[in-house]
Every structure is written in structure tokens, then in C-alpha cells.
Design a protein around this motif. Structure first.
Motif, PDB file in Angstrom:
ATOM      1  N   LEU A 135      44.548 -62.147  32.296  1.00  0.00           N
ATOM      2  CA  LEU A 135      43.130 -62.505  32.328  1.00  0.00           C
ATOM      3  C   LEU A 135      42.985 -63.726  31.437  1.00  0.00           C
ATOM      4  O   LEU A 135      43.197 -63.649  30.229  1.00  0.00           O
ATOM      5  CB  LEU A 135      42.282 -61.350  31.815  1.00  0.00           C
ATOM      6  CG  LEU A 135      42.342 -60.097  32.666  1.00  0.00           C
ATOM      7  CD1 LEU A 135      41.600 -58.957  31.994  1.00  0.00           C
ATOM      8  CD2 LEU A 135      41.788 -60.349  34.056  1.00  0.00           C
ATOM      9  N   SER A 166      33.825 -61.433  30.352  1.00  0.00           N
ATOM     10  CA  SER A 166      33.457 -61.645  31.751  1.00  0.00           C
ATOM     11  C   SER A 166      33.727 -63.063  32.231  1.00  0.00           C
ATOM     12  O   SER A 166      33.752 -63.314  33.421  1.00  0.00           O
ATOM     13  CB  SER A 166      31.983 -61.288  31.976  1.00  0.00           C
ATOM     14  OG  SER A 166      31.168 -62.113  31.169  1.00  0.00           O
ATOM     15  N   ASP A 167      33.968 -63.997  31.308  1.00  0.00           N
ATOM     16  CA  ASP A 167      34.287 -65.368  31.724  1.00  0.00           C
ATOM     17  C   ASP A 167      35.797 -65.593  31.851  1.00  0.00           C
ATOM     18  O   ASP A 167      36.250 -66.719  31.941  1.00  0.00           O
ATOM     19  CB  ASP A 167      33.657 -66.383  30.768  1.00  0.00           C
ATOM     20  CG  ASP A 167      34.093 -66.212  29.322  1.00  0.00           C
ATOM     21  OD1 ASP A 167      34.576 -65.120  28.956  1.00  0.00           O
ATOM     22  OD2 ASP A 167      33.942 -67.170  28.551  1.00  0.00           O
ATOM     23  N   TYR A 168      36.549 -64.504  31.887  1.00  0.00           N
ATOM     24  CA  TYR A 168      37.992 -64.573  32.098  1.00  0.00           C
ATOM     25  C   TYR A 168      38.285 -64.137  33.529  1.00  0.00           C
ATOM     26  O   TYR A 168      37.575 -63.313  34.089  1.00  0.00           O
ATOM     27  CB  TYR A 168      38.725 -63.651  31.119  1.00  0.00           C
ATOM     28  CG  TYR A 168      38.765 -64.205  29.719  1.00  0.00           C
ATOM     29  CD1 TYR A 168      39.952 -64.620  29.159  1.00  0.00           C
ATOM     30  CD2 TYR A 168      37.611 -64.318  28.960  1.00  0.00           C
ATOM     31  CE1 TYR A 168      39.998 -65.141  27.874  1.00  0.00           C
ATOM     32  CE2 TYR A 168      37.634 -64.831  27.679  1.00  0.00           C
ATOM     33  CZ  TYR A 168      38.834 -65.241  27.142  1.00  0.00           C
ATOM     34  OH  TYR A 168      38.870 -65.758  25.878  1.00  0.00           O
ATOM     35  N   TYR A 169      39.355 -64.671  34.106  1.00  0.00           N
ATOM     36  CA  TYR A 169      39.674 -64.418  35.510  1.00  0.00           C
ATOM     37  C   TYR A 169      41.143 -64.052  35.651  1.00  0.00           C
ATOM     38  O   TYR A 169      41.985 -64.522  34.897  1.00  0.00           O
ATOM     39  CB  TYR A 169      39.342 -65.651  36.365  1.00  0.00           C
ATOM     40  CG  TYR A 169      37.886 -65.998  36.244  1.00  0.00           C
ATOM     41  CD1 TYR A 169      36.935 -65.342  37.021  1.00  0.00           C
ATOM     42  CD2 TYR A 169      37.454 -66.939  35.317  1.00  0.00           C
ATOM     43  CE1 TYR A 169      35.592 -65.621  36.882  1.00  0.00           C
ATOM     44  CE2 TYR A 169      36.108 -67.221  35.176  1.00  0.00           C
ATOM     45  CZ  TYR A 169      35.176 -66.568  35.954  1.00  0.00           C
ATOM     46  OH  TYR A 169      33.846 -66.827  35.810  1.00  0.00           O
ATOM     47  N   TYR A 217      39.331 -53.361  31.524  1.00  0.00           N
ATOM     48  CA  TYR A 217      39.095 -54.799  31.407  1.00  0.00           C
ATOM     49  C   TYR A 217      38.585 -55.048  29.998  1.00  0.00           C
ATOM     50  O   TYR A 217      37.697 -54.334  29.531  1.00  0.00           O
ATOM     51  CB  TYR A 217      38.060 -55.223  32.443  1.00  0.00           C
ATOM     52  CG  TYR A 217      38.015 -56.708  32.698  1.00  0.00           C
ATOM     53  CD1 TYR A 217      38.716 -57.257  33.765  1.00  0.00           C
ATOM     54  CD2 TYR A 217      37.273 -57.559  31.900  1.00  0.00           C
ATOM     55  CE1 TYR A 217      38.685 -58.610  34.029  1.00  0.00           C
ATOM     56  CE2 TYR A 217      37.232 -58.918  32.153  1.00  0.00           C
ATOM     57  CZ  TYR A 217      37.936 -59.441  33.215  1.00  0.00           C
ATOM     58  OH  TYR A 217      37.904 -60.783  33.464  1.00  0.00           O
ATOM     59  N   GLN A 266      44.800 -64.126  36.878  1.00  0.00           N
ATOM     60  CA  GLN A 266      45.817 -65.012  37.449  1.00  0.00           C
ATOM     61  C   GLN A 266      47.080 -64.200  37.614  1.00  0.00           C
ATOM     62  O   GLN A 266      47.427 -63.398  36.751  1.00  0.00           O
ATOM     63  CB  GLN A 266      46.088 -66.216  36.539  1.00  0.00           C
ATOM     64  CG  GLN A 266      45.248 -67.389  36.906  1.00  0.00           C
ATOM     65  CD  GLN A 266      45.640 -68.670  36.191  1.00  0.00           C
ATOM     66  OE1 GLN A 266      44.832 -69.215  35.485  1.00  0.00           O
ATOM     67  NE2 GLN A 266      46.852 -69.140  36.383  1.00  0.00           N
ATOM     68  N   GLU A 299      26.136 -61.793  37.629  1.00  0.00           N
ATOM     69  CA  GLU A 299      27.537 -61.663  38.033  1.00  0.00           C
ATOM     70  C   GLU A 299      27.962 -60.194  37.970  1.00  0.00           C
ATOM     71  O   GLU A 299      27.489 -59.443  37.120  1.00  0.00           O
ATOM     72  CB  GLU A 299      28.425 -62.469  37.084  1.00  0.00           C
ATOM     73  CG  GLU A 299      28.191 -63.962  37.136  1.00  0.00           C
ATOM     74  CD  GLU A 299      28.735 -64.590  38.404  1.00  0.00           C
ATOM     75  OE1 GLU A 299      29.800 -64.144  38.870  1.00  0.00           O
ATOM     76  OE2 GLU A 299      28.085 -65.496  38.921  1.00  0.00           O
ATOM     77  N   ARG A 359      40.927 -67.609  30.533  1.00  0.00           N
ATOM     78  CA  ARG A 359      39.691 -68.383  30.613  1.00  0.00           C
ATOM     79  C   ARG A 359      40.085 -69.827  30.860  1.00  0.00           C
ATOM     80  O   ARG A 359      40.755 -70.457  30.044  1.00  0.00           O
ATOM     81  CB  ARG A 359      38.875 -68.265  29.332  1.00  0.00           C
ATOM     82  CG  ARG A 359      37.527 -68.951  29.438  1.00  0.00           C
ATOM     83  CD  ARG A 359      36.619 -68.540  28.316  1.00  0.00           C
ATOM     84  NE  ARG A 359      37.200 -68.834  27.042  1.00  0.00           N
ATOM     85  CZ  ARG A 359      36.692 -69.700  26.174  1.00  0.00           C
ATOM     86  NH1 ARG A 359      35.584 -70.335  26.429  1.00  0.00           N
ATOM     87  NH2 ARG A 359      37.288 -69.896  25.031  1.00  0.00           N
TER      88      ARG A 359
END
Length: 171
Positions: A126, A104-107, A99, A109, A70, A128
Motif C-alpha cells: 500500500l 485512505s490515500d494509499y493504493y 487495511y 501496488q 470515497e 502513496r
């Protein structure tokens, strides 16, 4: 040609030496230091549909070292529309935040979060996403409210922010 490809490949694998101050004020793309846009959202300060993308919030990342991996998120950025290069928008970066490491598993919104239980369409967070049984996600690594018209983040206490759980079965 082989040396050019090798140099380009090594540049992708090299650690990013770009800082937040290197980003602010630049018009992108092109992105510096091997960065690329991982995703983002248009933002407006107007009710006029022609201005729906006057601003943006996004994440810049470096490519994965492994082709099956990723991308590695590096910055949360805010930008103001600076023009277009054909169909692609160009953004003058107005703010940049690192960041959070190891997240890395946060996105990202945007527009679907609350602060202290109150809806706030200007909050970027950010989060999860996990589980499908709760309507709100409280696992927030970073949050900021986009202040317009200067398009800067007012960093928020992440413990006061929750966002719609996009995986919630009730949606």
C-alpha cells in the motif's frame, strides 16, 4: 418497500463488524457486511497463460457514508480462484490483513515493488503516490509477499520496500 430501502441504506452506513477471520475461507462475491472490492490484481504461480488469474490480491472497502465521498478501505486480501459466476470471478479468500487506519490515500501496488533494492514480483504494498520526479516511492503503509501455492501473506517491514512511482515522468 420504503422500510426495505431504509434498512438497506442503514446497513451501508453501519460500521463493518467483519473481521479478517470472518473472511478467510469464504468464497466471494457476494461480500459480507457491506464490503465490496475496491480493486485488485491477478496473480499466477505458472507460466501458462491459462493460469494467469489462479490467485488474486485485492482491497475490500465499505461504501462512503457521503455519496460524493470515497469508499473506505478495510482489508487487503489474497484469494484463490474458486470458479466463476457468469463473467465474474469468485475467490476463496486465503488471507486477510486489516487495511492500515488513516491511510485512505494509499493504493495497492502489486508486481512492481522491491525489497531492499531487489525486484520482487510477489510483493503487494500500500503506497502513496506523490510527486513526479522520483522513480521509486518509499511511502509504504503496509507490505506483504504473497506465498504460493497457499496464497498467504508474509508481512514485510514496510521500511524495506519501495515501489515504482506510477506518476514518475520518466516512465
Amino acid at each position: 418497500m420504503g422500510a426495505t430501502v431504509l434498512a438497506w441504506s442503514m446497513a451501508l452506513l453501519a460500521p463493518v463488524s467483519v473481521t479478517t477471520t470472518d473472511l478467510i475461507g469464504r468464497v466471494m462475491p457476494p461480500y459480507p457486511g457491506g464490503l465490496d472490492e475496491l480493486g485488485g490484481s491477478c496473480v499466477t504461480g505458472s507460466t501458462d497463460a491459462a493460469h494467469v488469474c489462479d490467485y488474486s490480491v485485492g482491497v475490500l472497502a465499505t461504501p462512503a457514508a457521503d455519496p460524493a465521498g470515497e469508499p473506505v478501505p478495510r482489508f487487503v486480501v489474497a484469494g484463490q480462484l474458486a470458479g466463476r459466476d457468469g463473467p465474474r470471478a469468485q475467490w476463496r479468500i486465503t488471507d486477510a490483513q486489516p487495511y492500515p487506519a488513516g491511510r485512505s490515500d494509499y493504493y495497492l501496488q502489486f508486481g512492481t515493488c522491491r525489497v531492499n533494492g531487489q525486484d520482487d514480483a510477489r510483493v503487494a504494498a500500500l503506497v502513496r503516490q506523490h510527486g513526479t520526479t522520483t522513480e521509486w516511492v518509499k511511502d509504504v503503509a503496509w507490505a506483504g509477499r504473497l506465498r504460493l501455492p497457499d496464497a498467504r501473506f508474509d508481512v514485510l517491514d514496510a521500511r524495506t520496500v519501495d515501489c515504482t512511482n506510477e506518476a514518475y515522468y520518466g516512465l
